[in-house]
Design an enzyme around this catalytic site. Structure first.
Site, mmCIF file in Angstrom:
data_model
loop_
_atom_site.group_PDB
_atom_site.id
_atom_site.type_symbol
_atom_site.label_atom_id
_atom_site.label_comp_id
_atom_site.label_asym_id
_atom_site.label_seq_id
_atom_site.Cartn_x
_atom_site.Cartn_y
_atom_site.Cartn_z
ATOM 1 C CG HIS A 102 4.717 -9.848 6.247
ATOM 2 N ND1 HIS A 102 4.220 -9.031 7.081
ATOM 3 C CD2 HIS A 102 5.101 -9.060 5.103
ATOM 4 C CE1 HIS A 102 4.276 -7.692 6.528
ATOM 5 N NE2 HIS A 102 4.729 -7.751 5.436
ATOM 6 C CG HIS A 146 2.882 -11.490 1.139
ATOM 7 N ND1 HIS A 146 2.428 -10.064 0.446
ATOM 8 C CD2 HIS A 146 4.228 -10.809 1.275
ATOM 9 C CE1 HIS A 146 3.424 -9.155 0.296
ATOM 10 N NE2 HIS A 146 4.406 -9.539 0.815
ATOM 11 C CG HIS A 159 9.414 -10.775 -0.804
ATOM 12 N ND1 HIS A 159 8.759 -11.698 -1.040
ATOM 13 C CD2 HIS A 159 8.666 -9.836 -0.075
ATOM 14 C CE1 HIS A 159 7.229 -11.208 -0.785
ATOM 15 N NE2 HIS A 159 7.608 -10.210 -0.087
ATOM 16 C CG ASP A 160 8.150 -10.598 3.292
ATOM 17 O OD1 ASP A 160 9.031 -9.734 3.761
ATOM 18 O OD2 ASP A 160 6.911 -10.063 2.886
ATOM 19 C CG ASP A 171 6.880 -6.311 -0.632
ATOM 20 O OD1 ASP A 171 6.162 -7.389 -0.366
ATOM 21 O OD2 ASP A 171 7.536 -5.512 -0.049
ATOM 22 C CD GLN A 214 -4.907 -0.260 3.234
ATOM 23 O OE1 GLN A 214 -4.647 -0.108 2.279
ATOM 24 N NE2 GLN A 214 -4.128 -0.899 4.187
#
Length: 444
Positions: free
Chosen positions: A39, A43, A123-124, A239, A290
């Site tokens: 993050h 990103h 956003h992060d 995202d 994943q």
């Protein structure tokens, strides 16, 4: 990247954005991202680029809601923004002239588009590299401040806006009027809060109910709430778009997120807390992580966005279409001959035609990566079974060897006992013979 995207879509001109303040703020915003495995500022840049891609690139069959950008209504009733403030942006990269293509940017007013882009960049912001659950479990200051609800998302939005308002030199929105600014800030916050995965299935259910072909009313581009929902789904997809990238990039982002997870797992262990799923570096479960993420989160989101006809792609070649249509026609004819074709069957065939006519790189990568992880899991399971069989064979061999050894030991003991018995018998008979001899001698 923010500068290039604003330049590409003409947002600088539409809102008379001062370049110096714009660069000041976005440099400060970038510097506020921590140097952590996932993050981080890269990103944030990736998500910003992804929302630009999803909104500006050609989408097969997407209808433009208006021929004239001022023909929808006199104003948005809730926001109070009139058409004088509702210009529409155009990407310089969009060069499709055929009416078989459209793009989201033509259906979303420029103010809402700019809010989506800014939300992606924010956003992060100041992400600590820990999950909401961890912050709540450790009673972190952010969790206490936001009452354990969407802790990180609230923190990102509030901190990024605090940064914006901390200096006049950051105010690149100076030429927005009060109503526009209020609306803009609301849209940015709503988009950031939508990235909380705890609310993922609520958003997905609402969106599916809206775009479902059979019962849903579809997206009403004249409705600002519908447009907001589309923008929220767009930033959500951006995202978590790692599995929708080519294999090399997907693996690179996967490495980043698992390393960040392991760092949290290490801290949980040091604090005496239970280690969260997939965060124990001593028991890696990369493939399961994943595969599960694609199956339950990314896949359904991507499918919903695709079923709404919003994902960029291209029409397939006519030859491919003809072959597939012939196959579908054969299926339909067979069903008709059997006399069992229903309205639902015809809709299914028609929906299949629509899906097959479009090629989308995003969904193609997603399917390829999903198959890759499933194969990895199968291989891991196969190896685990072989190891278990080997261990079982070794165990059986050990038992056999032990049994043979014990049997031999028993035989040895038995032989020893027999030998000892024979010796005793022989020893016991000797005195008798000697006595008899002495007795005979005496008689003599």
């Amino acid at each position: 990247v923010a500068f290039r995207l604003f330049e590409d879509t003409g947002l600088f001109e539409i809102f008379k954005i001062p370049l110096r303040e714009f660069m000041n703020y976005f440099h400060a915003l970038e510097n506020g991202y921590r140097d952590i495995p996932y993050h981080n500022r890269i990103h944030a840049t990736d998500v910003l680029h992804a929302v630009w891609y999803l909104t500006t690139q050609p989408v097969p069959g997407l209808q433009t809601a208006m021929n004239d950008h001022g023909s929808m209504s006199d104003s948005d009733s809730d926001s109070g923004i009139t058409h004088g403030h509702m210009g529409y942006a155009v990407s310089k990269t969009y060069n499709e002239t055929e009416n078989r293509y459209g793009c989201v940017i033509a259906n979303v007013p420029a103010l809402e588009l700019m809010a989506l882009y800014v939300a992606a960049a924010m956003h992060d912001y100041d992400h600590p590299g820990r999950t909401n659950a961890f912050l709540v479990a450790t009673s972190a200051p952010q969790a206490v401040l936001y009452n354990d609800r969407s802790v990180l998302e609230n923190h990102h939005a509030a901190s990024a806006w605090n940064l914006f308002m901390s200096q006049q030199d950051y105010n690149f929105l100076i030429n927005l009027d009060h109503v526009e600014f209020k609306r803009f800030r609301f849209l940015v916050i709503e988009a950031i809060l939508a990235t909380d995965l705890k609310k993922h299935f609520d958003f997905l259910a609402e969106f599916n109910a809206k775009v479902n072909e059979e019962v849903g009313p579809g997206i009403d581009w004249a409705n600002e709430n519908d447009r907001l929902l589309v923008c929220q789904m767009c930033i959500k997809l951006a995202d978590i778009n790692g599995p929708a990238k080519c294999k090399e990039l997907h693996l690179k982002w996967t490495e980043g997120i698992v390393n960040e997870f392991y760092e949290q797992g290490d801290e949980e262990s040091s604090l005496g807390l239970p280690i969260s799923p997939f965060m124990d570096r001593s028991a890696p479960q990369l493939a399961k992580l994943q595969e599960s993420f694609i199956t339950h989160i990314v896949g359904p989101l991507c499918n919903s966005y695709n079923s709404a006809g919003l994902i960029p792609g291209r029409w397939m070649e006519d030859s491919d279409e003809d072959e597939e249509e012939e196959e579908d026609d054969d299926d339909a004819e067979t069903t008709e001959e059997e006399g069992t074709e229903t309205l639902e069957t015809r809709r299914t065939v028609e929906a299949r035609r629509k899906r097959r006519k479009v090629f989308c790189q995003i969904t193609q990568h997603l399917m390829e990566n999903h198959e890759m992880w499933k194969k990895v899991i199968e291989e891991e399971q196969r190896k685990a079974e072989l190891e278990q069989q080997d261990q079982s064979s070794l165990h059986q061999s050990s038992e056999t060897i032990q049994a043979i050894t014990e049997e031999e030991e028993d035989k040895d003991e038995k032989n020893n006992e027999e030998s000892e018995g024979t010796s005793e018998i022989q020893t016991g008979s000797t005195p008798d013979t000697t006595n008899e001899t002495l007795e005979d001698d005496k008689n003599d």
